[in-house]
Motif scaffolding. Sequence first.
Motif, mmCIF file in Angstrom:
data_model
loop_
_atom_site.group_PDB
_atom_site.id
_atom_site.type_symbol
_atom_site.label_atom_id
_atom_site.label_comp_id
_atom_site.label_asym_id
_atom_site.label_seq_id
_atom_site.Cartn_x
_atom_site.Cartn_y
_atom_site.Cartn_z
ATOM 1 N N THR A 178 0.963 -1.228 -0.069
ATOM 2 C CA THR A 178 -0.074 -0.068 0.092
ATOM 3 C C THR A 178 0.761 1.233 0.181
ATOM 4 O O THR A 178 0.694 2.301 -0.739
ATOM 5 C CB THR A 178 -0.746 0.002 1.057
ATOM 6 N N GLU B 215 -1.522 5.170 -7.678
ATOM 7 C CA GLU B 215 -2.919 5.265 -7.093
ATOM 8 C C GLU B 215 -4.015 5.845 -7.978
ATOM 9 O O GLU B 215 -5.340 5.268 -8.090
ATOM 10 C CB GLU B 215 -2.963 6.170 -6.008
ATOM 11 N N SER C 163 -9.546 -3.172 0.444
ATOM 12 C CA SER C 163 -8.343 -2.973 1.145
ATOM 13 C C SER C 163 -8.085 -4.025 2.268
ATOM 14 O O SER C 163 -6.953 -4.303 2.589
ATOM 15 C CB SER C 163 -8.440 -1.470 1.552
ATOM 16 N N THR D 257 -6.011 -6.565 -5.095
ATOM 17 C CA THR D 257 -5.490 -5.387 -6.223
ATOM 18 C C THR D 257 -4.924 -6.170 -7.460
ATOM 19 O O THR D 257 -5.223 -6.061 -8.529
ATOM 20 C CB THR D 257 -4.484 -4.460 -5.563
#
Length: 347
Positions: free
Chosen positions: A25, A34, A76, A82
Amino acid sequence: MTAAARLLPYEHMPCIAHSLQRSITMAIRDSGLENVLAKCRKLVGHFKHSPANSAELRRQQEESGQQQEPLIQDVSTRWNSTVSMITRLLRNKDAVRATLELHQQRSTPAMLTNAELEKIEKLEILLEPCRYVTELLGGEQYISCSVVLPALCHLFRVMEGSDDDPGYVLRFKAAFTSDLSKRKESTNVQWLKVATALDPRFKDLKCLPRSEREGVWKSIKEESSQQSEPHRETEPDPTKKKMSLLLAASDSDEEGDPASDMSVDRYRGEPSISIEDCPLKWWSGHAGAYPSLAPLAQKYLATPATTVPCERLFSLSGHILQKKRAALSTDIVTRLVCVSNWLKEKK
C-alpha cells in the motif's frame, strides 16, 4: 488487546502477510500508481453495480471466444485483491472496451489508455511475487514460520532496480524495499532465524548474511544445552546443596555442554532435504539422534507465519452467523464451522 498481549509470557510473532500488504500500500501511494488504480476501480464498479452491463460484458466475452467471468473489485482488507483485479481486467480488456463503446453515456467511465494499461501491466508483474509469498506463508497444512526469511530474501532480490525500469517502477521498488525492511526489523527476527536454521530445508541459512549465521548456531547451542540439563530436585539435601556451590563457583558453565555442541554440529552436517518434504516428519524420524534439538524444532517450527488461517475461520463464522441466524448457540456455530472446514479439506 495489544497491551494485554504484551503482558503474556509468550514470544510474539507479527503477521507477515499484514506487514507485506502494508508495504504494498505504501509503495503504490509513493510511486504515483494510485490514480490509475482508482480508474480501474471505477471501471470494475461500472459492471459490478449494473446487471445489464454485466450481461453485455458476458456477451462480448462469448463472442470473442473468452471465458465468461466477472471482473473483480479490490478491497483494502482483502489481501491480493488488487493484483486479482488487475489480472482480470487485463485479461478482458478487449471485451470491456467493446462493451463501453456500445453504451456511450455521460455516466460511462472512460477506458484505460495504452499508457495506463502499460502501467498496470508493470504493476501486475511487481505484485505477482508478493501474491505468491502471501499465499505461501498463509497455508495451514505445512510449516510456514521457517519460510519467512527465505521468502523475504526472494522479495528483496526481485525488487532490485534495473536500468530498464521506468521511473514509477523504480519508485515502487524503492518504497517497497524501504518500508518492508523497517517492518522486518520490528518482527521477532531472532525467532525467525532459529526457526529457519532448525528447518532441514533451509539450514544452510543462505537467506542471511554470512556474518549473522554463526550467531544463530551459537544461540541454538545455548538453548539446546538448557534442554539437555537434568531437572534438579525441588529440595536437595544439604550435602548435594553444598556440592552444587562448588559447581556454581567453577567456570564450567562458560564452556557449554560438549554433547549439545556436537549434536548441533552433527545436525549442520546432515544433508538438506527436498523443499517438498515436511521438516516435522524429518525431526520425528531423527528425534532419537538429536534429543536436545528435536523439542526446539517442535517449538519453533509450530509457529504460524501469518494470521490468515485464523482470519479464514473468522470470515467463515461471519457467513454462518448472520442476522437471520442470530439465535444459533455457540456450540452449534462451532460445529458448523468445523464441518465446513472438514468438507473443504476433503474436497
